[in-house]
Structure formats: C-alpha cells, structure tokens
Design a protein around this motif. Structure first.
Motif, PDB file in Angstrom:
ATOM      1  N   GLY A 284      48.670  31.378  39.624  1.00 35.74           N
ATOM      2  CA  GLY A 284      47.243  31.151  39.341  1.00 35.74           C
ATOM      3  C   GLY A 284      46.424  32.401  39.581  1.00 35.74           C
ATOM      4  N   GLU A 285      46.720  33.103  40.653  1.00 31.33           N
ATOM      5  CA  GLU A 285      46.004  34.339  40.956  1.00 31.33           C
ATOM      6  C   GLU A 285      46.271  35.400  39.903  1.00 31.33           C
ATOM      7  N   LEU A 286      47.521  35.481  39.421  1.00 32.80           N
ATOM      8  CA  LEU A 286      47.864  36.452  38.381  1.00 32.80           C
ATOM      9  C   LEU A 286      47.095  36.154  37.093  1.00 32.80           C
ATOM     10  N   VAL A 287      47.045  34.862  36.715  1.00 30.30           N
ATOM     11  CA  VAL A 287      46.343  34.476  35.484  1.00 30.30           C
ATOM     12  C   VAL A 287      44.857  34.801  35.612  1.00 30.30           C
ATOM     13  N   GLU A 288      44.291  34.493  36.751  1.00 34.29           N
ATOM     14  CA  GLU A 288      42.867  34.765  36.946  1.00 34.29           C
ATOM     15  C   GLU A 288      42.573  36.254  36.819  1.00 34.29           C
TER      16      GLU A 288
END
Length: 456
Positions: A310-314
């Motif tokens: 999720g952090e990577l996508v954000e």
C-alpha cells in the motif's frame, strides 16, 4: 525397415489373442485335470471299497477262499476294475483280471493291467474282525488315470477353446484393422500438416472428427498453429512497428543534421532541443525492447523483499499525480488502513504500477477519473486500476497483454506508445507468481486487476 503403426497394432492384437488362447487353455486344462482327477479317484475309491466289503462278506459266509472264488461273478470286470486277492500266506487265491476265468486261469493280458505304475490300490480284507487276505485293485481301460471317454472329453474342451479363439480372432482382427487404420490416418494427417507447418505454411489445420485423444491431438495442433500464426503476425507487426517508430525520429535527426551542415538551421537551443527529444525517443524504444527481452528470457533478477505494498502504491500515485492534474484527470486512491505486506521486488512492481497508470492516463480524456484501490482479499493482495477512458473492444481483450499489440494500429508514439507497457507488466507479474486481468466496456472505461500471492 519402418513398420507402420497399424501393422504393429494388428500384430499386438494377434499375439494377444494367441497368448490368451494359450493361457486360457492351460488354465482350463489345469483346473479340469485337477478337479476331474479328484472326482475319478473318489469314485474309484468308493467302488474299491464296495468290492472289498463284498469279498469280506462272502468270506464270512463261506469261510474259505476256494468256495468264495466259486461264488464270485466277474464283478470287478463289470465295474471296470481288475481284482486280485492274496491270502495271509501270500498265495494268490482270487484273480479277476483281463483274460482270466473264474477259476483264476491266467490269460495273456494280466501283466499289462498290473504293471502300470501307481495304478494299483491295496486294501485289507477283514472277516469277523480278522484280516483274511489283501485285495489288489486297478482300473481297466485307462491311459494313466484317464479312460478313452475322459480323453475325448478333454480333447473336446481344448478344441472348443481353440475354436473360440479363432472365432474371436476372425471377429476382432477386422475391427482392429479399421481402428488402427483410422488412428494412423489421423496421426498421418497431423504429421503431414506439421511437416508443412515446419516448412513455413502456417495456414495448416487438421480436421477434428472425434473427442478422444486423437481429437485432442488435432485440437492441440490447431491451437499451436493458431498461436504460431499469431506470433508470426506479431513478429511482422513488430518489424513494421519498430521501423515506424525508428523512421520518424531518424528522419527528424537526418533533416536537422543536414540543415546544420548546409547552414539552413542554426544549432541553437531550440533546434538542439528537437534533436535531443528525438534521440531520447530512440533511447526509450531501445530500453523498452531490452527490458521486454530480459523479462521474456526470465533474465530479470528479482530481489523480493517484504514490502508494504500500500505504501509503495501511494508513493507511485503521488509521483504521477501532477501528470494527471496537467490533463485535468482526477485520481482517487483507496488503501486499506492496515499494512499490506507482500514479498515483492519494489522496483519491478513500481514499473508495473507506472505502466498501468500511464496506460490509464493515455486513454482517459480530460475531466475523467482514474481510481486505484488496494486491499487484502483472504490471504492475497488485490490492486485495481480503473479509468473512465475509451475502453477496449471485446475482440481485443484476449490480446491486450501481447507484446507490441495495439488496439488501434494507426496510433503513433504520441498517442499509442510502442505497445509493450502492458506486456512488460504481465511479464513482471508472472515473475512474482501473480495474476493480472482486464475488464473493459467501450465508452465506459477499463479496470486492470493485479493479484499477488500470499507473503508465505
């Protein structure tokens, strides 16, 4: 010398029939011999016991072997049994053998009856509780254990087995012949088509007549031919696309360089910027080709580490947000509140998300919307990238992840790119043992779904 498959099948069938006849005949003969011998021996023992009991009863009545012999009819002869009686002193007192009269005069056949090994049975004769002699009994008219009638019966059984086997061969071999010829004809059709396919005729297809393994083989061949033909079309299209992609920047570079040489253009900042942009287009194309080749050859050395997906996508969405805002496209991001840990290569997955977002950017008009949603479903992580763009026609969906495939072949690099972004994304997802799918409705938009396996 090459032997045809149908001949081999018939030979195997014929050998199987012969072996079956031999095995069945051997088995039946063994069972019959065993059971029949037991039956004959049991009946013979009963007859022998009856003869001995009769001799014991006569001796009890007359008390003397001479008088007993005078009373004896040729009962042993009538029952098919030769009888000799020896008294306690070893003297022959009764002899009812072939060629002997009631008084025991010896004929010419006596020795033949009594000299058969294992055929003579011995039994004591008891009268009034005392042994008064010993009876020797043997069957007449037998070859070993069997009579002529017994041998005839066994012969008929063997004859019936052989006749049944020959009848089976007559019925089975023609059916086997037609079946074998049908199989070899179908295989031959596939073989001939495969040979022509190898020679470059990719239009070869074979007819599917059955749903068995031969039919599956024909369907598989046709599927392979379709795929080869599709790959050949893509190869030719690739050559055309690369030539087209190279032609424009190379032509621009040639024109500017010639203009610089002739003094028509001045190599100032503006003109050099045009040359630089064309060079970068060539660099981009070469880099895409190299990366796709590496992914196809499984030469990408993925370094998988535990990452908060999720952090990577954000992070990727935030970096690309200005690009969407410049085109007036709204970007929505929906993330799970809890960490979405996955074992992935961050650089590779960044490239996947970048390609999907850039694909949505290209085909979504101004004032459209792109939505990125990431959540956990069971033990998998699912990411969806949806847009309100032009959509993809249904007939193009099965090919959308093929390399250099573009829905509209007339698109240029400014509008359609090289057509390898989605192919690269699929290669990278496959390398993660994940899955990527697409659903689209023309005029409504498209949704690309990425499914990553459990972290374990």
């Amino acid at each position: 010398m090459r032997i045809s498959l149908w001949i081999k099948v018939i030979l195997v069938c014929l050998v199987s029939i012969l072996l079956s006849i031999g095995l069945i005949g051997t088995f039946v003969n063994y069972i019959l011999n065993s059971a029949f011998a037991t039956y004959i021996q049991r009946n013979q023992d009963i007859r022998n016991q009856q003869i001995v009991e009769t001799l014991s009863s006569l001796y009890e009545t007359y008390g003397d072997w001479q008088r007993v012999r005078a009373q004896l009819p040729p009962m042993g002869m009538m029952m098919g049994t030769a009888v000799r009686v020896v008294d306690n002193n070893g003297r022959l007192v009764v002899d009812l053998s072939p060629g002997m009269g009631m008084m025991g005069r010896r004929g010419t056949m006596g020795s033949e009856v009594w000299n058969r090994p294992g055929a003579v049975r011995e039994a004591p004769i008891i009268a009034n509780g005392v042994q008064v002699g010993t009876a020797y009994l043997t069957q007449m008219g037998r070859h070993g254990m069997w009579t002529a009638e017994d041998l005839w019966f066994l012969g008929r059984i063997n004859y019936s087995i052989i006749l049944a086997g020959l009848l089976a061969a007559v019925l089975i071999l023609p059916a086997t012949y037609f079946l074998a010829r049908n199989i070899t004809a179908s295989i031959g059709q596939v073989t001939r088509a495969a040979k022509r396919l190898a020679e470059g005729d990719l239009n070869q297809r074979v007819a599917v007549h059955t749903r068995d393994e031969i039919g599956v083989l024909a369907e598989t061949f046709n599927l392979m031919a379709d795929q080869l033909q599709g790959q050949e079309r893509l190869r030719k299209k690739l050559i055309g696309d690369i030539a087209h992609e190279l032609k424009t920047p190379l032509t621009t570079l040639r024109i500017h360089l010639e203009a610089f040489q002739d003094g028509i253009l001045i190599p100032d900042q503006k003109n050099l910027q045009v040359v630089h942009e064309e060079v970068m287009s060539l660099v981009k194309l070469v880099q895409d080709l190299q990366e796709l080749s590496a992914a196809d050859a499984q030469a990408l050395n993925l370094v998988k580490i535990q990452t908060d997906f999720g952090e990577l996508v954000e992070g990727v969405v935030q970096k690309m947000r200005p690009l969407f805002e410049e085109k007036d496209i709204a970007v929505e991001l929906h993330l799970s509140p809890s960490p979405l840990l996955a074992k992935i290569d961050p650089d590779a997955m960044t490239r996947v998300l970048h390609n999907l977002l850039f694909n949505a950017y290209k085909y979504t008009a101004s004032q459209g919307k792109v939505t990125v949603a990431v959540a956990r479903e069971g033990d998998q992580i699912v990411m969806q990238v949806s847009d309100t763009g032009i959509g993809i026609p249904p007939e193009h969906l099965p090919h959308i992840f093929e390399r250099f495939y573009r829905v509209d072949p007339s698109r240029t690099k400014e509008t359609g790119g090289t057509g390898i972004g989605l192919a690269i994304a699929k290669e990278l997802i496959d390398a993660h043992q994940g899955e990527i799918r697409v659903a689209s409705t023309p005029g409504v938009g498209s949704t690309f779904t990425v499914i990553l396996p459990p972290i374990s």
